[in-house]
Design an enzyme around this catalytic site. Structure first.
Site, short mmCIF file in Angstrom:
data_model
loop_
_atom_site.label_atom_id
_atom_site.label_comp_id
_atom_site.label_asym_id
_atom_site.label_seq_id
_atom_site.Cartn_x
_atom_site.Cartn_y
_atom_site.Cartn_z
N CYS A 174 0.80 -1.04 0.11
CA CYS A 174 -0.09 0.21 -0.04
C CYS A 174 0.88 1.46 0.18
O CYS A 174 1.81 1.20 0.89
CB CYS A 174 -0.89 0.03 1.27
SG CYS A 174 -1.67 1.56 1.62
N1 LIG Z 1 -7.46 -1.37 1.95
C1 LIG Z 1 -7.03 -0.47 1.52
O1 LIG Z 1 -6.18 0.39 2.09
C2 LIG Z 1 -7.06 -0.10 -0.10
C3 LIG Z 1 -7.38 -1.07 -1.16
N2 LIG Z 1 -7.21 -0.74 -2.22
C4 LIG Z 1 -7.73 -1.99 -3.15
O2 LIG Z 1 -7.43 -1.23 -4.47
C5 LIG Z 1 -8.73 -1.88 -5.45
C6 LIG Z 1 -9.12 -0.74 -6.05
O3 LIG Z 1 -9.89 0.10 -5.21
P1 LIG Z 1 -10.90 1.43 -5.74
O4 LIG Z 1 -9.92 2.33 -6.32
O5 LIG Z 1 -11.63 1.78 -4.49
O6 LIG Z 1 -11.73 0.58 -6.63
P2 LIG Z 1 -12.39 1.44 -7.77
O7 LIG Z 1 -11.54 1.54 -9.07
O8 LIG Z 1 -13.72 0.33 -8.22
O9 LIG Z 1 -13.11 2.51 -7.75
C7 LIG Z 1 -14.25 2.89 -6.44
C8 LIG Z 1 -15.16 3.85 -6.94
O10 LIG Z 1 -15.34 4.74 -5.85
C9 LIG Z 1 -14.81 6.08 -6.64
N3 LIG Z 1 -13.99 6.71 -5.71
C10 LIG Z 1 -14.27 7.85 -4.96
N4 LIG Z 1 -13.40 8.39 -4.10
C11 LIG Z 1 -12.39 7.19 -3.93
C12 LIG Z 1 -11.29 7.24 -3.22
N5 LIG Z 1 -10.90 8.04 -2.37
N6 LIG Z 1 -10.54 5.86 -3.50
C13 LIG Z 1 -11.19 5.06 -4.42
N7 LIG Z 1 -12.07 5.28 -5.02
C14 LIG Z 1 -12.91 6.38 -4.84
C15 LIG Z 1 -14.15 5.91 -7.89
O11 LIG Z 1 -14.21 6.73 -8.71
P3 LIG Z 1 -12.96 7.32 -9.35
O12 LIG Z 1 -12.07 6.21 -9.68
O13 LIG Z 1 -13.27 8.14 -10.52
O14 LIG Z 1 -12.40 8.03 -8.11
C16 LIG Z 1 -14.94 4.45 -8.10
O15 LIG Z 1 -15.74 4.70 -8.96
C17 LIG Z 1 -9.50 -2.36 -4.52
O16 LIG Z 1 -9.45 -3.98 -4.45
C18 LIG Z 1 -9.23 -2.15 -3.21
O17 LIG Z 1 -9.75 -3.00 -2.04
C19 LIG Z 1 -6.85 0.46 -2.79
C20 LIG Z 1 -6.43 1.64 -1.95
C21 LIG Z 1 -6.59 1.32 -0.42
N1 LIG Z 2 -3.55 0.99 -0.23
C1 LIG Z 2 -3.74 -0.31 -0.82
N2 LIG Z 2 -4.02 -1.22 -0.19
C2 LIG Z 2 -4.11 -2.42 -0.85
C3 LIG Z 2 -3.96 -2.39 -2.13
N3 LIG Z 2 -3.93 -3.87 -2.53
C4 LIG Z 2 -4.40 -4.41 -1.73
N4 LIG Z 2 -4.51 -3.74 -0.36
C5 LIG Z 2 -4.90 -3.96 0.71
O1 LIG Z 2 -3.78 -4.72 1.62
C6 LIG Z 2 -4.37 -5.84 2.14
C7 LIG Z 2 -3.37 -6.73 2.30
O2 LIG Z 2 -2.24 -6.33 3.36
P1 LIG Z 2 -1.10 -7.11 3.75
O3 LIG Z 2 -0.58 -6.05 4.65
O4 LIG Z 2 -1.61 -8.49 4.24
O5 LIG Z 2 -0.27 -7.40 2.44
C8 LIG Z 2 -5.48 -6.25 1.04
O6 LIG Z 2 -6.45 -7.24 1.66
C9 LIG Z 2 -6.09 -4.66 0.91
O7 LIG Z 2 -7.34 -4.43 1.80
C10 LIG Z 2 -3.46 -1.49 -2.81
O8 LIG Z 2 -3.03 -1.35 -4.12
N5 LIG Z 2 -3.15 -0.26 -2.04
#
Ligand SMILES: NC(=O)C1=CN([C@@H]2O[C@H](COP(=O)(O)OP(=O)(O)OC[C@H]3O[C@@H](n4cnc5c(N)ncnc54)[C@H](OP(=O)(O)O)[C@@H]3O)[C@@H](O)[C@H]2O)C=CC1
Ligand SMILES: Nc1nc2c(ncn2[C@@H]2O[C@H](COP(=O)(O)O)[C@@H](O)[C@H]2O)c(=O)[nH]1
Length: 324
Positions: A174
């Site tokens: 991340c």
């Molecule tokens: N657990 C974590 O800390 C994180 C996990 N991830 C993982 O990365 C993958 C992609 O995630 P994600 O970008 O949400 O998926 P998506 O690309 O499906 O985006 C989610 C939707 O929410 C909108 N959106 C608005 N604000 C946000 C924001 N701050 N962050 C993300 N989306 C937003 C996006 O629009 P638009 O793209 O136009 O903004 C989109 O329509 C997922 O599998 C997610 O679990 C990603 C980052 C952090």
């Molecule tokens: N900020 C982001 N978080 C992400 C991304 N891809 C996955 N994840 C989150 O990390 C956990 C796994 O964490 P780990 O410490 O066990 O490796 C996963 O379940 C998601 O919630 C990303 O691209 N950006």
């Protein structure tokens, strides 16, 4: 607020009441099924694929299939049900996903579990998706996330989520914390505790697990299930290729919001990295279960419930000195 993370906490042992660690019961009921251990591989393309999902379901482990081959999901649900296995899939919140839920309903493909998988789960659009799934597929157990606050947990539960997933930015791949300044990186265990106090339904601790003992710590602070990415990515069964560097073996682990996953450098919040190759995931999951049985023994009980009640000490900045 005073915060802590996994390395800042040690659990305090109680008198042991079991003759052998083998007598400790690590099973957990989550939704309609009971699983061997409260551990689930992350729903990431670098962690799980269909073959691993089948093996996990056949062996009483929880799994969540990722959502990055969206057109294969309906066939996946059908295939799992034909094998007599539970189906557990992920969805996003974009417009097409509503069509997908409609397709599942019209084809009478009712997955036992759906996880709404977005980075910022405390969102009107996640609430709308929870409500839509619950209307169309009322028997499906819906987990929604990811979130970081009690307010978010309550909002998603009130919208109908059966469980919430806690963890914004603590993951190994991340870079959310660096790119946006937001998240639970560095205080993930406190976030679990904070959210669990408000939760009326199960929570999944997601991200930041670096040692098997962190599973017991997550349970102590309120998690029903623990999602793990990097520690479960480097296996024989993991999707990535084995890479040899200077006589050592590694596998690739990439974030779901990385450029590799997205195929473009837009809103990138994840990176690709190498993790050490660890052999079969079966051995790693068995070791996790054995270590958790030991944790239960130290807690002075017979099952996971005993861990939830143990005392703990905050040992900030001290315990990792020289340990690894
Ligand atoms: N657990 C974590 O800390 C994180 C996990 N991830 C993982 O990365 C993958 C992609 O995630 P994600 O970008 O949400 O998926 P998506 O690309 O499906 O985006 C989610 C939707 O929410 C909108 N959106 C608005 N604000 C946000 C924001 N701050 N962050 C993300 N989306 C937003 C996006 O629009 P638009 O793209 O136009 O903004 C989109 O329509 C997922 O599998 C997610 O679990 C990603 C980052 C952090
Ligand atoms: N900020 C982001 N978080 C992400 C991304 N891809 C996955 N994840 C989150 O990390 C956990 C796994 O964490 P780990 O410490 O066990 O490796 C996963 O379940 C998601 O919630 C990303 O691209 N950006």
């Amino acid at each position: 607020m005073k915060t802590f993370d996994y390395d800042d906490i040690q659990l305090v042992p109680n008198k042991c009441v079991i003759k052998s660690r083998k007598d400790a019961d690590t099973s957990v009921k989550f939704g309609p099924h009971t699983f061997k251990i409260p551990v689930v591989p992350a729903n990431m393309e670098s962690v799980i694929d269909e073959d691993l999902a089948i093996w996990l379901a056949q062996n009483d482990y929880y799994y969540v299939m990722h959502r990055f081959n969206p057109e294969t999901r309906a066939a996946f649900v059908k295939m799992m049900h034909e094998k007599g296995l539970f189906a557990s899939i992920s969805v996003g919140i974009k417009d097409d996903e509503y069509n997908f839920i409609d397709q599942l309903k019209s084809e009478q493909l009712n997955p036992e579990y759906i996880t709404i998988d977005v980075a910022h789960g405390h969102s009107d659009f996640v609430i709308k998706m929870i409500q839509y799934i619950k209307e169309k597929l009322p028997d499906t157990f819906v987990t929604a996330g990811n979130v970081a606050t009690p307010e978010a947990v309550r909002d998603l539960e009130n919208a109908g989520a059966d469980a919430t997933k806690v963890g914004v930015g603590p993951g190994k791949a991340c870079i959310t914390k660096l790119k946006t300044g937001f998240g639970t990186g560095g205080w993930q265990l406190s976030a679990i505790r904070w959210c669990a106090k408000a939760a009326r339904k199960p929570i999944i601790a997601d991200g930041g697990i670096r040692h098997n003992g962190d599973i017991a710590k997550s349970v102590r602070f309120g998690a029903s299930m623990v999602m793990i990415g990097s520690m479960l990515a480097g296996h024989l069964e993991s999707p990535g290729h084995v890479i040899n560097i200077d006589g050592k073996q590694y596998k690739q682990y990439w974030g779901s919001a990385s450029e590799v996953q997205k195929g473009a450098y837009r809103n990138v919040e994840g990176k690709q990295m190498l993790v050490p190759y660890r052999g079969s995931i079966k051995d790693t999951l068995t070791e996790m279960q054995e270590d958790l049985q030991s944790s239960i023994s130290y807690s002075g009980g017979r099952d996971l419930e005993a861990i939830r009640k143990v005392d703990y000490m905050i040992v900030k900045d001290s315990i990792m000195n020289g340990d690894f």
